[in-house]
Design a protein around this motif. Structure first.
Motif, PDB file in Angstrom:
ATOM      1  N   LEU A   1      17.057  -8.561  -0.823  1.00  0.00           N
ATOM      2  CA  LEU A   1      16.326  -8.482  -2.091  1.00  0.00           C
ATOM      3  C   LEU A   1      16.160  -9.860  -2.721  1.00  0.00           C
ATOM      4  CD1 LEU A   1      14.960  -6.692  -4.190  1.00  0.00           C
ATOM      5  CD2 LEU A   1      17.191  -6.444  -5.297  1.00  0.00           C
ATOM      6  N   LEU A   2      17.219 -10.658  -2.701  1.00  0.00           N
ATOM      7  CA  LEU A   2      17.133 -12.008  -3.266  1.00  0.00           C
ATOM      8  C   LEU A   2      16.149 -12.879  -2.492  1.00  0.00           C
ATOM      9  CD1 LEU A   2      20.889 -12.713  -4.071  1.00  0.00           C
ATOM     10  CD2 LEU A   2      19.047 -12.257  -5.701  1.00  0.00           C
ATOM     11  N   TYR A   3      16.201 -12.815  -1.172  1.00  0.00           N
ATOM     12  CA  TYR A   3      15.282 -13.612  -0.356  1.00  0.00           C
ATOM     13  C   TYR A   3      13.837 -13.163  -0.559  1.00  0.00           C
ATOM     14  CZ  TYR A   3      13.155 -15.805   3.723  1.00  0.00           C
ATOM     15  OH  TYR A   3      12.341 -16.537   4.543  1.00  0.00           O
ATOM     16  N   SER A   4      13.616 -11.850  -0.579  1.00  0.00           N
ATOM     17  CA  SER A   4      12.260 -11.325  -0.786  1.00  0.00           C
ATOM     18  C   SER A   4      11.726 -11.716  -2.155  1.00  0.00           C
ATOM     19  CB  SER A   4      12.252  -9.803  -0.647  1.00  0.00           C
ATOM     20  OG  SER A   4      12.637  -9.425   0.642  1.00  0.00           O
ATOM     21  N   THR A   5      12.572 -11.637  -3.172  1.00  0.00           N
ATOM     22  CA  THR A   5      12.159 -12.023  -4.521  1.00  0.00           C
ATOM     23  C   THR A   5      11.868 -13.513  -4.586  1.00  0.00           C
ATOM     24  OG1 THR A   5      13.532 -10.258  -5.427  1.00  0.00           O
ATOM     25  CG2 THR A   5      12.828 -11.979  -6.953  1.00  0.00           C
TER      26      THR A   5
END
Length: 127
Positions: free
Chosen positions: A112-116
């Protein structure tokens, strides 16, 4: 790390970027940001969970073969017949409890952090 593992890692790291290119052709603004984040998160998390599931099933099958007499536990007679590879398989099966923690708790958060982060770098949300 094998060539296949490195290629798979690089392929997964490219998922948000490829998603961003595809989504930007049809959507803009906040909609594009949300779509890139959600789609990338889902693909990354599911890919990691699928890899874990396949490896776990393989280990389960190998460990089931180590019960030579089929009585449901590993007796001294069973252990005496184990090869070095069987012992390594058992060590991997018993000693790696952190694998489940990573797959179900850490990997989704990192995905989620990488995608965001990738979606934010796309400049979808303007001030």
């Amino acid at each position: 790390m094998s060539f296949v593992s490195i290629a798979m890692l690089l392929g997964l790291m490219a998922v948000p970027w490829i998603t961003m290119v595809i989504v930007c052709k049809r959507f803009a603004g906040t909609t594009a940001f949300v779509l890139v984040t959600v789609i990338s998160f889902a693909v990354l998390s599911n890919a990691i969970m699928a890899q874990w599931w396949i490896h776990n099933e393989y280990l389960e099958q190998q460990i089931a073969l180590l019960d030579r007499d089929g009585d449901g536990f590993w007796s001294a007679a069973d252990k005496a017949t184990w090869t070095e590879q069987d012992q390594q398989m058992m060590a991997a099966y018993i000693g790696d409890g952190g694998r489940k923690v990573f797959v179900f708790y850490v990997a989704p958060v990192l995905s989620l952090l990488y995608s965001t982060g990738v979606a934010l770098s796309g400049g979808f949300i303007r001030r």
